[in-house]
Design a protein around this motif. Sequence first.
Motif, PDB file in Angstrom:
ATOM      1  N   LEU A 110       3.732 -12.597  20.651  1.00 26.48           N
ATOM      2  CA  LEU A 110       2.913 -13.576  21.355  1.00 26.48           C
ATOM      3  C   LEU A 110       1.433 -13.478  20.987  1.00 26.48           C
ATOM      4  CD1 LEU A 110       2.617 -15.856  23.416  1.00 26.48           C
ATOM      5  CD2 LEU A 110       2.224 -14.087  25.154  1.00 26.48           C
ATOM      6  N   PHE A 111       0.872 -12.278  20.982  1.00 30.12           N
ATOM      7  CA  PHE A 111      -0.568 -12.143  20.756  1.00 30.12           C
ATOM      8  C   PHE A 111      -1.010 -12.736  19.413  1.00 30.12           C
ATOM      9  CE2 PHE A 111      -4.307  -9.715  19.302  1.00 30.12           C
ATOM     10  CZ  PHE A 111      -5.203 -10.040  20.309  1.00 30.12           C
ATOM     11  N   PRO A 112      -0.372 -12.393  18.289  1.00 35.70           N
ATOM     12  CA  PRO A 112      -0.803 -13.029  17.039  1.00 35.70           C
ATOM     13  C   PRO A 112      -0.572 -14.534  17.009  1.00 35.70           C
ATOM     14  CG  PRO A 112       1.130 -11.660  16.665  1.00 35.70           C
ATOM     15  CD  PRO A 112       0.624 -11.343  18.035  1.00 35.70           C
ATOM     16  N   LEU A 113       0.473 -15.011  17.668  1.00 35.80           N
ATOM     17  CA  LEU A 113       0.702 -16.455  17.685  1.00 35.80           C
ATOM     18  C   LEU A 113      -0.329 -17.158  18.569  1.00 35.80           C
ATOM     19  CD1 LEU A 113       4.588 -16.794  17.672  1.00 35.80           C
ATOM     20  CD2 LEU A 113       2.965 -16.711  15.763  1.00 35.80           C
ATOM     21  N   ARG A 154       5.423 -19.506  31.992  1.00 37.33           N
ATOM     22  CA  ARG A 154       6.267 -18.601  32.780  1.00 37.33           C
ATOM     23  C   ARG A 154       5.475 -18.014  33.952  1.00 37.33           C
ATOM     24  NH1 ARG A 154      11.118 -17.192  30.716  1.00 37.33           N
ATOM     25  NH2 ARG A 154      11.189 -15.193  31.834  1.00 37.33           N
ATOM     26  N   PRO A 155       6.085 -17.951  35.135  1.00 36.56           N
ATOM     27  CA  PRO A 155       5.388 -17.391  36.296  1.00 36.56           C
ATOM     28  C   PRO A 155       4.877 -15.972  36.055  1.00 36.56           C
ATOM     29  CG  PRO A 155       7.363 -18.557  36.994  1.00 36.56           C
ATOM     30  CD  PRO A 155       7.404 -18.518  35.502  1.00 36.56           C
ATOM     31  N   ALA A 156       5.652 -15.153  35.345  1.00 36.75           N
ATOM     32  CA  ALA A 156       5.231 -13.774  35.087  1.00 36.75           C
ATOM     33  C   ALA A 156       3.973 -13.738  34.229  1.00 36.75           C
ATOM     34  CB  ALA A 156       6.354 -12.993  34.409  1.00 36.75           C
ATOM     35  N   TYR A 157       3.904 -14.623  33.248  1.00 38.13           N
ATOM     36  CA  TYR A 157       2.715 -14.665  32.399  1.00 38.13           C
ATOM     37  C   TYR A 157       1.502 -15.091  33.214  1.00 38.13           C
ATOM     38  CZ  TYR A 157      -0.437 -15.618  28.545  1.00 38.13           C
ATOM     39  OH  TYR A 157      -1.528 -15.605  27.711  1.00 38.13           O
ATOM     40  N   LYS A 158       1.694 -16.077  34.077  1.00 36.09           N
ATOM     41  CA  LYS A 158       0.588 -16.557  34.905  1.00 36.09           C
ATOM     42  C   LYS A 158       0.089 -15.469  35.842  1.00 36.09           C
ATOM     43  CE  LYS A 158       2.042 -21.413  34.797  1.00 36.09           C
ATOM     44  NZ  LYS A 158       2.533 -22.569  35.596  1.00 36.09           N
ATOM     45  N   TYR A 200       6.368 -22.673  21.456  1.00 38.70           N
ATOM     46  CA  TYR A 200       6.732 -21.319  21.886  1.00 38.70           C
ATOM     47  C   TYR A 200       5.631 -20.729  22.767  1.00 38.70           C
ATOM     48  CZ  TYR A 200       7.637 -16.297  21.598  1.00 38.70           C
ATOM     49  OH  TYR A 200       7.841 -14.975  21.906  1.00 38.70           O
ATOM     50  N   VAL A 201       4.380 -20.817  22.303  1.00 40.47           N
ATOM     51  CA  VAL A 201       3.264 -20.275  23.077  1.00 40.47           C
ATOM     52  C   VAL A 201       3.142 -20.999  24.411  1.00 40.47           C
ATOM     53  CG1 VAL A 201       0.751 -19.996  23.139  1.00 40.47           C
ATOM     54  CG2 VAL A 201       2.017 -19.468  21.041  1.00 40.47           C
ATOM     55  N   ALA A 202       3.310 -22.306  24.401  1.00 38.29           N
ATOM     56  CA  ALA A 202       3.232 -23.077  25.647  1.00 38.29           C
ATOM     57  C   ALA A 202       4.341 -22.659  26.614  1.00 38.29           C
ATOM     58  CB  ALA A 202       3.330 -24.570  25.339  1.00 38.29           C
ATOM     59  N   LYS A 203       5.524 -22.378  26.083  1.00 32.76           N
ATOM     60  CA  LYS A 203       6.637 -21.962  26.935  1.00 32.76           C
ATOM     61  C   LYS A 203       6.320 -20.634  27.621  1.00 32.76           C
ATOM     62  CE  LYS A 203      10.331 -20.055  25.122  1.00 32.76           C
ATOM     63  NZ  LYS A 203      11.653 -19.828  24.489  1.00 32.76           N
ATOM     64  N   VAL A 204       5.773 -19.696  26.859  1.00 35.00           N
ATOM     65  CA  VAL A 204       5.415 -18.406  27.450  1.00 35.00           C
ATOM     66  C   VAL A 204       4.330 -18.585  28.503  1.00 35.00           C
ATOM     67  CG1 VAL A 204       4.428 -16.132  27.003  1.00 35.00           C
ATOM     68  CG2 VAL A 204       6.083 -17.085  25.402  1.00 35.00           C
ATOM     69  N   HIS A 205       3.314 -19.380  28.175  1.00 39.89           N
ATOM     70  CA  HIS A 205       2.201 -19.580  29.102  1.00 39.89           C
ATOM     71  C   HIS A 205       2.644 -20.245  30.401  1.00 39.89           C
ATOM     72  CE1 HIS A 205      -1.344 -19.234  26.037  1.00 39.89           C
ATOM     73  NE2 HIS A 205      -0.550 -18.186  26.032  1.00 39.89           N
ATOM     74  N   ARG A 241      -0.318  -8.436  26.525  1.00 39.00           N
ATOM     75  CA  ARG A 241       1.140  -8.483  26.373  1.00 39.00           C
ATOM     76  C   ARG A 241       1.823  -7.448  27.265  1.00 39.00           C
ATOM     77  NH1 ARG A 241       0.813  -5.962  20.383  1.00 39.00           N
ATOM     78  NH2 ARG A 241       1.070  -8.119  19.700  1.00 39.00           N
ATOM     79  N   VAL A 242       1.143  -6.324  27.503  1.00 40.57           N
ATOM     80  CA  VAL A 242       1.714  -5.285  28.363  1.00 40.57           C
ATOM     81  C   VAL A 242       1.747  -5.756  29.814  1.00 40.57           C
ATOM     82  CG1 VAL A 242       1.459  -2.916  29.194  1.00 40.57           C
ATOM     83  CG2 VAL A 242       0.984  -3.462  26.795  1.00 40.57           C
ATOM     84  N   LEU A 243       0.701  -6.430  30.250  1.00 43.48           N
ATOM     85  CA  LEU A 243       0.690  -6.976  31.612  1.00 43.48           C
ATOM     86  C   LEU A 243       1.806  -7.993  31.787  1.00 43.48           C
ATOM     87  CD1 LEU A 243      -3.138  -7.504  32.249  1.00 43.48           C
ATOM     88  CD2 LEU A 243      -1.750  -5.461  32.632  1.00 43.48           C
ATOM     89  N   TRP A 244       1.995  -8.841  30.792  1.00 43.45           N
ATOM     90  CA  TRP A 244       3.079  -9.825  30.863  1.00 43.45           C
ATOM     91  C   TRP A 244       4.430  -9.132  30.991  1.00 43.45           C
ATOM     92  CZ3 TRP A 244       5.517 -12.397  26.035  1.00 43.45           C
ATOM     93  CH2 TRP A 244       6.545 -13.287  26.436  1.00 43.45           C
ATOM     94  N   LEU A 245       4.659  -8.104  30.180  1.00 44.77           N
ATOM     95  CA  LEU A 245       5.923  -7.366  30.236  1.00 44.77           C
ATOM     96  C   LEU A 245       6.137  -6.747  31.608  1.00 44.77           C
ATOM     97  CD1 LEU A 245       8.421  -5.867  29.171  1.00 44.77           C
ATOM     98  CD2 LEU A 245       6.880  -4.188  28.137  1.00 44.77           C
TER      99      LEU A 245
END
Length: 232
Positions: free
Chosen positions: A186-189, A214-218, A207-212, A15-19
């Motif tokens: 995100l992590f617990p979900l 995102r270019p930043a998450y990738k 929600y999880v699919a939406k985050v996954h 989650r820190v890397l994503w942020l």
Amino acid sequence: MTIIVHHLNDSRSQRVLWLLEELEIPYEIKKYQREPTMLAPKALRDVHALGKSPVISDTDNGDRVIAESGAIVEYLIRRYGSPKGKGSPTSEDGQIDDSYWSHFAEGTLMPTFVFKRILTAVPQRVSFLTRPLVSLVTSQILSAFVDPENNRKVEFIGNELSKKAGGWFAGGDKDGGPTAADYQMLFPLEAACGGRVPNVPQSIKDYVAKVHSRPAYKRALEKGGPYAYAKL
């Protein structure tokens, strides 16, 4: 300015890397692998006395070492995101929701998720002769307390998410992006969608699919390495 992330595989440090990718600030990663026991390696104790991950070092702030993912998320948003209006809710209601869900993630949701993981693993770590009895006891605890509690929590989250305009827990920042609550939740979900809880509500899966997506998450995933919850 460089942030150093002490990154443990399959952990909250993702989650820190994503942020950091969302904030678009430079950082380096020092990677650590879990022991066969699934615990963090002793090398992390050289960074922080408790030997846990995530931990960050901020070289622009006297090599300050910060542990606990919630504290890290709060620190990075306040110091590097807020001046640019990133990562912070735009309304008072959003700020209240942001605080609530940020604390809910680790204070309410994760404890019973972790308890389930421990109880599920215990029977495999006792002698063959005692295994049937231990399995009986742990399964009764799971079915009588842990699983119903986890199901209630996930149902509650699913219902709340379905009400959120924009799909973020605290309404999003000025650009419609995630806030601290999202990084924390995100992590617990991801764990719930990965099998920790059966019958996960569709709103959580979306929600999880939406985050996954995102270019930043990738980018964070590519830099962080293999992650058990990357494909759900």
